[in-house]
Design a protein around this motif. Structure first.
Motif, PDB file in Angstrom:
ATOM      1  N   GLY A  94     -12.315  -5.574  -2.877  1.00 13.38           N
ATOM      2  CA  GLY A  94     -10.864  -5.319  -2.994  1.00 13.38           C
ATOM      3  C   GLY A  94     -10.588  -3.846  -2.771  1.00 13.38           C
ATOM      4  O   GLY A  94      -9.900  -3.190  -3.545  1.00 13.38           O
ATOM      5  N   ASP A 103     -12.558 -12.970   0.344  1.00 14.40           N
ATOM      6  CA  ASP A 103     -11.928 -13.276  -0.947  1.00 14.40           C
ATOM      7  C   ASP A 103     -13.061 -13.362  -1.964  1.00 14.40           C
ATOM      8  O   ASP A 103     -13.934 -14.227  -1.850  1.00 14.40           O
ATOM      9  CB  ASP A 103     -11.187 -14.618  -0.827  1.00 14.40           C
ATOM     10  CG  ASP A 103     -10.480 -15.004  -2.115  1.00 14.40           C
ATOM     11  OD1 ASP A 103     -10.789 -14.420  -3.174  1.00 14.40           O
ATOM     12  OD2 ASP A 103      -9.618 -15.901  -2.048  1.00 14.40           O
ATOM     13  N   HIS A 140      -3.616   6.017  -7.926  1.00 20.18           N
ATOM     14  CA  HIS A 140      -4.620   7.078  -7.839  1.00 20.18           C
ATOM     15  C   HIS A 140      -4.763   7.497  -6.388  1.00 20.18           C
ATOM     16  O   HIS A 140      -4.217   6.867  -5.493  1.00 20.18           O
ATOM     17  CB  HIS A 140      -5.964   6.679  -8.466  1.00 20.18           C
ATOM     18  CG  HIS A 140      -6.428   5.309  -8.099  1.00 20.18           C
ATOM     19  ND1 HIS A 140      -6.556   4.291  -9.002  1.00 20.18           N
ATOM     20  CD2 HIS A 140      -6.786   4.780  -6.911  1.00 20.18           C
ATOM     21  CE1 HIS A 140      -6.978   3.207  -8.385  1.00 20.18           C
ATOM     22  NE2 HIS A 140      -7.121   3.473  -7.135  1.00 20.18           N
ATOM     23  N   TYR A 182       0.841  -1.220   0.000  1.00 22.97           N
ATOM     24  CA  TYR A 182       0.000   0.000   0.000  1.00 22.97           C
ATOM     25  C   TYR A 182       0.870   1.262   0.000  1.00 22.97           C
ATOM     26  O   TYR A 182       0.499   2.269  -0.588  1.00 22.97           O
ATOM     27  CB  TYR A 182      -0.999  -0.045   1.168  1.00 22.97           C
ATOM     28  CG  TYR A 182      -1.953  -1.207   0.987  1.00 22.97           C
ATOM     29  CD1 TYR A 182      -2.980  -1.129   0.059  1.00 22.97           C
ATOM     30  CD2 TYR A 182      -1.769  -2.399   1.672  1.00 22.97           C
ATOM     31  CE1 TYR A 182      -3.818  -2.209  -0.164  1.00 22.97           C
ATOM     32  CE2 TYR A 182      -2.601  -3.491   1.463  1.00 22.97           C
ATOM     33  CZ  TYR A 182      -3.621  -3.386   0.542  1.00 22.97           C
ATOM     34  OH  TYR A 182      -4.446  -4.464   0.297  1.00 22.97           O
ATOM     35  N   ASP A 199     -11.948  -6.755   1.446  1.00 24.23           N
ATOM     36  CA  ASP A 199     -10.618  -6.982   0.862  1.00 24.23           C
ATOM     37  C   ASP A 199     -10.128  -8.340   1.356  1.00 24.23           C
ATOM     38  O   ASP A 199     -10.514  -8.792   2.433  1.00 24.23           O
ATOM     39  CB  ASP A 199      -9.627  -5.875   1.270  1.00 24.23           C
ATOM     40  CG  ASP A 199      -8.479  -5.760   0.285  1.00 24.23           C
ATOM     41  OD1 ASP A 199      -8.453  -4.807  -0.514  1.00 24.23           O
ATOM     42  OD2 ASP A 199      -7.609  -6.663   0.275  1.00 24.23           O
ATOM     43  N   HIS A 256     -12.300  -2.324  -8.515  1.00 28.87           N
ATOM     44  CA  HIS A 256     -11.328  -1.417  -9.136  1.00 28.87           C
ATOM     45  C   HIS A 256      -9.913  -1.956  -8.922  1.00 28.87           C
ATOM     46  O   HIS A 256      -9.394  -1.917  -7.802  1.00 28.87           O
ATOM     47  CB  HIS A 256     -11.502  -0.031  -8.491  1.00 28.87           C
ATOM     48  CG  HIS A 256     -10.770   1.053  -9.206  1.00 28.87           C
ATOM     49  ND1 HIS A 256     -10.992   2.381  -8.966  1.00 28.87           N
ATOM     50  CD2 HIS A 256      -9.805   1.018 -10.153  1.00 28.87           C
ATOM     51  CE1 HIS A 256     -10.213   3.113  -9.740  1.00 28.87           C
ATOM     52  NE2 HIS A 256      -9.479   2.302 -10.469  1.00 28.87           N
TER      53      HIS A 256
HETATM   54  C1  LIG Z   1      -4.574  -2.342  -6.756  1.00 31.22           C
HETATM   55  S1  LIG Z   1      -5.357  -2.578  -5.197  1.00 31.22           S
HETATM   56  C2  LIG Z   1      -6.927  -1.757  -5.537  1.00 31.22           C
HETATM   57  C3  LIG Z   1      -7.498  -1.113  -4.308  1.00 31.22           C
HETATM   58  C4  LIG Z   1      -8.747  -0.276  -4.562  1.00 31.22           C
HETATM   59  N1  LIG Z   1      -9.787  -1.037  -5.230  1.00 31.22           N
HETATM   60  C5  LIG Z   1      -8.420   0.943  -5.369  1.00 31.22           C
HETATM   61  O1  LIG Z   1      -8.699   0.962  -6.570  1.00 31.22           O
HETATM   62  O2  LIG Z   1      -7.867   1.885  -4.795  1.00 31.22           O
HETATM   63  C6  LIG Z   1      -5.838  -4.270  -5.249  1.00 31.22           C
HETATM   64  C7  LIG Z   1      -6.574  -4.754  -4.012  1.00 31.22           C
HETATM   65  O3  LIG Z   1      -7.244  -5.968  -4.340  1.00 31.22           O
HETATM   66  C8  LIG Z   1      -7.211  -6.803  -3.198  1.00 31.22           C
HETATM   67  N2  LIG Z   1      -7.453  -8.189  -3.655  1.00 31.22           N
HETATM   68  C9  LIG Z   1      -6.646  -8.961  -4.428  1.00 31.22           C
HETATM   69  N3  LIG Z   1      -7.209 -10.163  -4.645  1.00 31.22           N
HETATM   70  C10 LIG Z   1      -8.415 -10.144  -4.017  1.00 31.22           C
HETATM   71  C11 LIG Z   1      -9.454 -11.093  -3.856  1.00 31.22           C
HETATM   72  N4  LIG Z   1      -9.364 -12.328  -4.388  1.00 31.22           N
HETATM   73  N5  LIG Z   1     -10.564 -10.756  -3.146  1.00 31.22           N
HETATM   74  C12 LIG Z   1     -10.647  -9.507  -2.592  1.00 31.22           C
HETATM   75  N6  LIG Z   1      -9.679  -8.581  -2.679  1.00 31.22           N
HETATM   76  C13 LIG Z   1      -8.576  -8.889  -3.389  1.00 31.22           C
HETATM   77  C14 LIG Z   1      -5.827  -6.574  -2.615  1.00 31.22           C
HETATM   78  O4  LIG Z   1      -5.741  -6.959  -1.280  1.00 31.22           O
HETATM   79  C15 LIG Z   1      -5.669  -5.066  -2.824  1.00 31.22           C
HETATM   80  O5  LIG Z   1      -6.108  -4.343  -1.700  1.00 31.22           O
END
Ligand SMILES: C[S@@+](CC[C@H](N)C(=O)[O-])C[C@H]1O[C@@H](n2cnc3c(N)ncnc32)[C@H](O)[C@@H]1O
Length: 192
Positions: A49, A87, A19, A9, A72, A103
């Motif tokens: 997520g 998940d 962003h 993060y 998340d 996103h």
């Molecule tokens: C690039 S960040 C995007 C965070 C937020 N959506 C944003 O656009 O600011 C990707 C996020 O997806 C989460 N993630 C990845 N695989 C996931 C899953 N199978 N289920 C839920 N969250 C997931 C990660 O923990 C991470 O926080």
């Protein structure tokens, strides 16, 4: 899952990150406004997520009466930013939400898990989904490798479309109208 810890993060949401609060405010107000134009002013929103929770925070600030659930897979993100730990490959909510945000998430799971995730997103969505996931072509042509996590699954746009179109109509600009929901798009308001 340690992959999504403090370093992740800090790297992608620190200075010069993918962003921030202001860019998400512009996007979120456009998405919310289009939903309202389509007659489905969101009363419930699921952010899948959610990472640092920028969408959730925008809704709390601008539309405090909207019920927002943010999830998340990362234990770190859930503790630090206040989400339900889920998940999306294995979890679906008991009831659908008017608007689902996904996103920058679907590039992380494997093919089988991303396929299950799309089924769960469809189950979770009553009217509209906002989806951003870079495809193989995007990684080759648009994505800035110095600012983006490249250790992901790079799938084609067709791979995603085949699975998404079982449940959604692509409106464009990341917006997908749930089949059977209330959004009706004119022929030239959608991509096909
Ligand atoms: C690039 S960040 C995007 C965070 C937020 N959506 C944003 O656009 O600011 C990707 C996020 O997806 C989460 N993630 C990845 N695989 C996931 C899953 N199978 N289920 C839920 N969250 C997931 C990660 O923990 C991470 O926080």
């Amino acid at each position: 899952m340690t992959r999504f810890g403090a370093d992740y993060y800090r790297r992608f949401y620190g200075r010069g990150g993918v962003h921030d609060k202001n860019s998400i405010a512009r996007l979120a107000s456009a998405v919310h406004g289009l939903c309202s134009w389509w007659g489905v002013s969101p009363r419930s929103v699921l952010d899948v997520g959610a990472g640092p929770g920028l969408w959730r925070d925008w809704y709390h600030r601008e539309h405090p009466k909207v019920r927002v659930v943010s999830t998340d897979v990362s234990e770190y993100a859930c503790t630090k930013y206040g989400h339900e730990q889920r998940d999306i490959a294995t979890w679906r909510p008991a009831k659908p939400f008017d608007l689902v945000i996904c996103h920058g998430v679907l590039q992380y799971p494997s093919d089988a898990d991303a396929e299950s995730a799309i089924e769960n997103l469809a189950h979770a969505c009553r009217h509209v989904m906002y989806l951003e996931v870079p495809t193989r072509a995007d990684y080759r042509t648009i994505v800035d490798p110095s600012a983006t996590d490249m250790d992901v699954h790079q799938r084609t746009g067709d791979w995603y479309r085949t699975r998404l179109e079982r449940h959604f109509i692509q409106a464009g600009a990341g917006l997908w109208a749930r089949k059977g929901g209330h959004v009706l798009l004119y022929e030239l308001e959608r991509t096909r």
